[in-house]
Design a protein around this motif. Structure first.
Motif, PDB file in Angstrom:
ATOM      1  N   ALA A  14      -6.009   6.975  -4.321  1.00 48.12           N
ATOM      2  CA  ALA A  14      -5.881   6.861  -4.906  1.00 48.12           C
ATOM      3  C   ALA A  14      -5.169   5.112  -4.689  1.00 48.12           C
ATOM      4  O   ALA A  14      -5.887   4.284  -5.929  1.00 48.12           O
ATOM      5  CB  ALA A  14      -4.428   7.382  -5.669  1.00 48.12           C
ATOM      6  N   ALA A  15      -4.537   5.100  -3.913  1.00 50.82           N
ATOM      7  CA  ALA A  15      -4.173   3.797  -3.406  1.00 50.82           C
ATOM      8  C   ALA A  15      -5.300   2.846  -2.353  1.00 50.82           C
ATOM      9  O   ALA A  15      -5.271   1.935  -3.449  1.00 50.82           O
ATOM     10  CB  ALA A  15      -3.083   3.764  -2.078  1.00 50.82           C
ATOM     11  N   ILE A  16      -6.262   3.525  -2.100  1.00 48.13           N
ATOM     12  CA  ILE A  16      -7.809   2.801  -2.041  1.00 48.13           C
ATOM     13  C   ILE A  16      -8.174   2.292  -2.812  1.00 48.13           C
ATOM     14  O   ILE A  16      -8.533   1.195  -2.958  1.00 48.13           O
ATOM     15  CB  ILE A  16      -7.832   3.248  -0.886  1.00 48.13           C
ATOM     16  N   ALA A  17      -8.396   3.091  -3.917  1.00 46.48           N
ATOM     17  CA  ALA A  17      -9.209   2.777  -5.121  1.00 46.48           C
ATOM     18  C   ALA A  17      -8.899   1.739  -5.676  1.00 46.48           C
ATOM     19  O   ALA A  17      -9.031   0.722  -6.368  1.00 46.48           O
ATOM     20  CB  ALA A  17      -9.475   4.584  -6.254  1.00 46.48           C
ATOM     21  N   THR A  18      -7.702   1.637  -6.043  1.00 47.46           N
ATOM     22  CA  THR A  18      -6.534   1.249  -6.693  1.00 47.46           C
ATOM     23  C   THR A  18      -7.176  -0.687  -6.086  1.00 47.46           C
ATOM     24  O   THR A  18      -7.027  -1.015  -6.566  1.00 47.46           O
ATOM     25  CB  THR A  18      -4.896   1.451  -6.869  1.00 47.46           C
ATOM     26  N   ALA A  19      -6.615  -0.665  -5.027  1.00 48.92           N
ATOM     27  CA  ALA A  19      -6.355  -1.412  -4.172  1.00 48.92           C
ATOM     28  C   ALA A  19      -8.008  -2.257  -4.117  1.00 48.92           C
ATOM     29  O   ALA A  19      -7.789  -3.602  -4.159  1.00 48.92           O
ATOM     30  CB  ALA A  19      -5.725  -1.600  -2.552  1.00 48.92           C
ATOM     31  N   LEU A  44       2.175  10.423  -7.127  1.00 50.16           N
ATOM     32  CA  LEU A  44       1.231   9.562  -6.889  1.00 50.16           C
ATOM     33  C   LEU A  44       1.721   8.258  -7.919  1.00 50.16           C
ATOM     34  O   LEU A  44       1.645   7.300  -7.321  1.00 50.16           O
ATOM     35  CB  LEU A  44      -0.153  10.014  -8.043  1.00 50.16           C
ATOM     36  N   TRP A  45       2.783   8.966  -8.824  1.00 53.72           N
ATOM     37  CA  TRP A  45       2.988   7.963  -9.815  1.00 53.72           C
ATOM     38  C   TRP A  45       4.355   6.516  -8.585  1.00 53.72           C
ATOM     39  O   TRP A  45       4.045   5.978  -9.047  1.00 53.72           O
ATOM     40  CB  TRP A  45       4.082   8.555 -10.886  1.00 53.72           C
ATOM     41  N   LYS A  46       5.093   7.507  -8.314  1.00 52.53           N
ATOM     42  CA  LYS A  46       5.977   6.928  -7.326  1.00 52.53           C
ATOM     43  C   LYS A  46       5.936   6.005  -6.230  1.00 52.53           C
ATOM     44  O   LYS A  46       6.209   5.183  -6.291  1.00 52.53           O
ATOM     45  CB  LYS A  46       6.925   7.534  -7.034  1.00 52.53           C
ATOM     46  N   TYR A  47       4.348   6.700  -5.856  1.00 51.57           N
ATOM     47  CA  TYR A  47       4.425   5.654  -4.364  1.00 51.57           C
ATOM     48  C   TYR A  47       2.729   5.107  -4.768  1.00 51.57           C
ATOM     49  O   TYR A  47       2.495   4.324  -3.183  1.00 51.57           O
ATOM     50  CB  TYR A  47       3.883   6.862  -3.118  1.00 51.57           C
ATOM     51  N   THR A  48       2.054   5.652  -5.884  1.00 46.66           N
ATOM     52  CA  THR A  48       0.440   4.397  -5.286  1.00 46.66           C
ATOM     53  C   THR A  48       0.694   3.496  -6.073  1.00 46.66           C
ATOM     54  O   THR A  48       0.079   2.504  -4.439  1.00 46.66           O
ATOM     55  CB  THR A  48      -0.610   4.872  -6.484  1.00 46.66           C
ATOM     56  N   GLY A  49       1.887   2.535  -5.554  1.00 43.77           N
ATOM     57  CA  GLY A  49       1.891   0.847  -6.133  1.00 43.77           C
ATOM     58  C   GLY A  49       1.751   0.050  -4.858  1.00 43.77           C
ATOM     59  O   GLY A  49       1.742  -0.223  -4.245  1.00 43.77           O
ATOM     60  N   TYR A  50       3.229   1.439  -4.044  1.00 44.67           N
ATOM     61  CA  TYR A  50       3.606   0.963  -2.622  1.00 44.67           C
ATOM     62  C   TYR A  50       2.384   1.250  -1.827  1.00 44.67           C
ATOM     63  O   TYR A  50       2.111  -0.252  -1.144  1.00 44.67           O
ATOM     64  CB  TYR A  50       4.515   1.642  -2.544  1.00 44.67           C
ATOM     65  N   ASN A  51       1.073   2.202  -1.901  1.00 41.05           N
ATOM     66  CA  ASN A  51       0.550   2.288  -1.105  1.00 41.05           C
ATOM     67  C   ASN A  51      -0.336   1.138  -0.980  1.00 41.05           C
ATOM     68  O   ASN A  51      -1.616   0.664  -0.344  1.00 41.05           O
ATOM     69  CB  ASN A  51       0.230   3.755  -0.716  1.00 41.05           C
ATOM     70  N   ALA A  52      -0.760   1.421  -2.382  1.00 45.36           N
ATOM     71  CA  ALA A  52      -1.853  -0.082  -2.650  1.00 45.36           C
ATOM     72  C   ALA A  52      -1.763  -0.978  -2.335  1.00 45.36           C
ATOM     73  O   ALA A  52      -2.705  -2.138  -1.845  1.00 45.36           O
ATOM     74  CB  ALA A  52      -2.280   0.110  -3.545  1.00 45.36           C
ATOM     75  N   VAL A  53       0.211  -1.517  -2.670  1.00 48.83           N
ATOM     76  CA  VAL A  53      -0.365  -2.819  -1.330  1.00 48.83           C
ATOM     77  C   VAL A  53      -0.240  -3.228  -0.039  1.00 48.83           C
ATOM     78  O   VAL A  53      -1.048  -3.859   0.273  1.00 48.83           O
ATOM     79  CB  VAL A  53       1.229  -3.135  -1.475  1.00 48.83           C
TER      80      VAL A  53
END
Lengths: 302, 313
Positions: free
Chosen positions: B98-103, B179-188
Motif C-alpha cells: 500500500a505504501a509503495i503504491a501510494t508513494a 493500513l489506515w494508521k500507518y500507510t501515510g507514514y510509510n508512504a512518506v
C-alpha cells in the motif's frame, strides 16, 4: 518535489482514476474523525433512538457542557498531560541531543563504546514482565509522576536520527575552531551546536511531544491514583466504562445528586474523544512538514 | 595490582580526565538506558524462577523450564504465536504494498497541490492515539448504535452484526486499521526515496520511448527495491512484537474475540496484570525476547549481505 514537466506524464485518464481513488482514501481518513465530532454535537436522546449518525442529529452542545462542567477530572487530566508533555519533551530533547552529540564526536575515544551501549538496547528487549518489575520494585515508579515521564526520555532511535542529522549539517571544523577559541564542551554544545541544528531539535521535540501527548500505556501499567490519569488514559477509562464519567462527576459535583439521570452518555463519550484529539488535529498542519523532514532523514540511514 | 591492568585503567582515567564533559553529556542517557533497558535484562531470569513476592526475585527458588512447560501446554501458546506472526506478516506485506503504491501514485500525479493534500491527509491517522482510534471504530462498530449496524447494513439489506462478539470480521478490521494508521507514514519514507532518484534515468527512458508504466516497472520499482528489502527485513526482525494498542484498544479487550485478537503482548499483559500469573507471563515474555533477538540478528545479517550500507550493525 521536482517538476515532472520534463518527463512523460501519466495520461489524463490515469490521473482521473488516481484522483478518484485518493478521494476515497482521503474520505476514509477523514470520515471517522468527522463521525466522532458529529456524534459529540448530537442530542443524546435522539442518538439513543436512531443510533450514531454521520451528521449531527438535533444539534446540541450539551455533551461538551456536561463534560466541561463536571470536568474537574478532565481539566486536571488536561493540565497533567500538558505538564508531562512539556517536561518530558524538554528532557527528551536534552538527553537525546547530548547523547547523540557524544556519538557524533569522532575525536572521542569512547564514542564506539557509547554507540554500542545504546545500540545494544535496540537489539534485545527484555519484554514487559522484567520491565514492569524493574519499574515497580527497583525504580519505585508506581503511582508517581515520574512514571509518566522517565520511561520515554531516552530513545536510542531518536539518538541515531539526530546523530545522522548532526553529521549532515555540522562540519567537524566548527567544533575544532570552537576548541581553539578555548570554548568548553558545554559552551560549544549550547552556544554553537544548538543554534545550528534547531530544525533537527524541533523534529525530535515533535516526535517526543506526540509520544507524550498520545500516551496511555504508562498510566495503564504504572498508575492507580486517579490524580495521575492523563488525558488518553482518562479517555480509555471512560470508553471502557461510560459510567465512569458519571462516577467522577458524582465525586466532584456537589449540585447534582443523581448524575446518571442527566448524563448524555453517548455524545459525552465522543466529546471526550474530540477534546482528546483536538490539540493534535489543530496543530497538525504546522508540524506535519517537520515530521516529513525527520522521517526523510531517518530514511537515508535506517 | 598487575601492571597491564594499571596502564589500562590509567588510560581510561586519563581519557575520563581529558574528556570529562563528554562523559558527563552521555551520563543522563546512560543512566536511563541502564534503568529501563539493562536492569530489565537481568529480570529475564524471572522466567526460570517460581516467584514468591515475600522472598523477592533473587531468593525465589529456581524451577528450570517449568514455566515454559506450563505455557506451551496451554492452547494459548499456539494461538498467540499464530496471531502475532500472521498479523505481522500481513501488516508487512499489505503495509509495504500500500505504501509503495501510494508513494508512486503521488509522485506521478500531475496536480502537485492535490498530491500534497492527499499525502497530508493520509498522514493524519498516524498522529492519533489508539485510544482515539478505538473511539472512532466504536462509532462505526457499536452493536446497538454503530453507524454500520444502524445506517449501512440495513440499507444493504443485511442483518446487524455483533461486532464485538463476532470473531470473523476481526482479521480484516485489524489489518484495515493498521493500513489506515500507518500507510501515510510509510508512504512518506518511500516518497523520500523516489524523490532521490536521479531524473536522468527517466530522461534516458523517455528517449528510448518507454511508456510511463514501463518507467515505473523498470526504473522506479527496481530503484526502490533495496529500501523495500530493508524495511521488510526490519519488519521481520520485529515480527514477534505486536502493536499493543491496536490489539488491545481496538477490540475493547473483548473476551469473545481473544481467539483472533490475542497476541503475545496482550497475552503477557493479561496474564501478568489480570491473572497475576507471573510465571506464565514471564515465560511468554522471555520467549518473545529471545525469538525477537534471533530474528533481529538474522534479518540484519541478511540486510548486510544485500546492502551493507543499510545494515543496522
Amino acid at each position: 518535489m521536482q517538476s515532472k514537466s520534463r518527463f512523460l506524464q501519466i495520461s489524463t485518464v490515469s490521473e482521473a482514476i488516481l484522483h478518484i481513488f485518493f478521494g476515497i482514501v482521503t474520505l476514509a481518513c477523514l470520515v471517522p474523525l468527522w463521525a466522532v465530532i458529529s456524534i459529540s454535537l448530537s442530542d443524546d436522546n435522539k442518538i439513543r433512538q436512531s443510533g450514531y449518525r454521520l451528521w449531527p442529529v438535533k444539534w446540541s452542545v450539551k455533551s461538551y457542557e456536561f463534560v466541561l462542567a463536571q470536568g474537574a477530572a478532565i481539566v486536571h487530566a488536561y493540565a497533567l498531560t500538558i505538564f508531562v508533555t512539556v517536561v518530558g519533551t524538554i528532557l527528551c530533547v536534552l538527553v537525546v541531543s547530548l547523547y547523540a552529540y557524544v556519538l557524533f564526536r569522532k575525536d572521542f575515544k569512547y564514542r564506539k563504546f557509547f554507540t554500542f551501549f545504546g545500540f545494544f538496547t535496540m537489539l534485545i528487549n527484555a519484554g514487559l514482565v522484567p520491565w514492569y518489575i524493574v519499574c515497580v520494585n527497583v525504580l519505585r515508579l508506581k503511582d508517581t509522576i515520574y512514571a509518566l515521564i522517565l520511561p520515554y526520555v531516552m530513545n536510542m532511535w531518536y539518538v541515531l536520527i539526530f546523530r545522522t542529522y548532526l553529521s549532515m549539517s555540522l562540519p567537524d571544523s566548527i567544533i575544532e575552531s570552537a576548541k581553539i577559541d578555548g570554548a568548553g564542551e558545554f559552551t560549544t554544545f549550547f552556544r554553537i551546536v544548538v543554534p545550528l541544528v534547531k530544525p533537527g531539535l524541533a523534529t525530535i521535540a515533535l516526535f517526543a511531544a506526540i509520544t507524550y501527548w498520545n500516551d496511555w500505556w504508562l498510566p495503564f501499567m504504572l498508575v492507580e491514583s486517579e490524580k495521575l490519569y492523563n488525558l488518553q488514559y482518562l479517555m480509555y477509562r471512560v470508553q471502557q466504562k461510560i459510567q465512569y464519567l458519571a462516577e467522577i462527576a458524582a465525586k466532584i459535583s456537589v449540585v447534582s445528586n443523581s448524575p446518571f439521570k442527566d448524563l448524555p452518555a453517548e455524545s459525552a463519550r465522543m466529546a471526550m474523544a474530540v477534546l482528546g484529539m483536538g490539540p493534535i488535529v489543530l496543530a497538525y498542519p504546522f508540524f506535519q512538514r517537520y515530521f516529513v523532514k525527520g522521517l526523510t532523514i531517518g530514511a537515508i540511514k535506517g | 595490582m598487575a601492571n597491564g591492568q594499571r596502564t589500562y585503567r590509567s588510560g581510561f582515567l586519563r581519557e575520563l580526565n581529558k574528556n570529562f564533559p563528554l562523559f558527563l553529556m552521555a551520563l543522563p542517557g546512560v543512566v536511563l538506558l541502564i534503568a529501563f533497558s539493562y536492569l530489565p535484562l537481568f529480570g529475564l531470569i524471572i522466567a526460570f524462577k517460581d516467584v514468591h513476592y515475600d522472598l523477592g526475585i533473587l531468593k525465589s527458588p529456581w524451577v528450570g523450564l517449568k514455566n515454559f512447560e506450563f505455557l506451551f501446554k496451554t492452547p494459548d501458546a499456539f494461538i498467540i504465536t499464530r496471531n502475532t506472526l500472521l498479523y505481522n506478516f500481513a501488516f508487512i506485506v499489505f503495509g509495504n504494498l500500500a505504501a509503495i503504491a501510494t508513494a508512486i501514485s503521488l509522485s506521478e500525479m500531475r496536480a502537485r497541490f492535490m498530491a500534497k493534500f492527499y499525502q497530508s491527509v493520509m498522514f493524519l491517522p498516524y498522529f492519533l492515539s489508539w485510544v482515539v482510534v478505538a473511539y472512532m471504530a466504536f462509532a462505526f462498530l457499536s452493536i446497538d448504535l454503530g453507524i454500520l449496524n444502524t445506517m449501512i447494513l440495513p440499507k444493504l439489506g443485511l442483518q446487524p452484526i455483533a461486532w464485538y462478539f463476532e470473531t470473523k470480521p476481526w482479521p480484516v478490521i485489524l489489518i484495515l486499521a493498521n493500513l489506515w494508521k500507518y500507510t501515510g507514514y510509510n508512504a512518506v519514507i518511500y516518497l523520500a526515496a523516489i524523490t532521490g532518484i536521479d531524473p536522468e534515468y527517466y530522461e534516458a527512458a523517455l528517449i528510448d520511448g518507454a511508456s510511463k508504466w514501463q518507467q515505473i516497472r523498470h526504473i522506479t520499482i527496481p530503484l526502490l527495491s533495496p529500501l523495500v528489502v530493508v524495511l521488510v527485513l526490519l519488519g521481520i526482525g520485529r515480527i514477534f512484537y505486536a502493536d499493543f494498542g491496536l490489539f488491545y484498544q481496538l477490540p475493547m479487550n473483548s473476551g469473545a474475540l481473544f481467539d483472533v485478537t490475542n497476541v503475545i503482548d496482550t497475552y503477557v499483559y493479561r496474564t501478568l496484570m489480570g491473572m497475576n500469573d507471573i510465571g506464565m507471563a514471564s515465560a511468554a515474555s522471555f520467549y518473545q525476547s529471545i525469538m525477537g533477538f534471533i530474528l533481529v540478528l538474522t534479518s540484519n545479517l541478511i540486510v548486510r549481505r544485500l546492502d551493507p550500507e543499510k545494515a543496522l550493525f
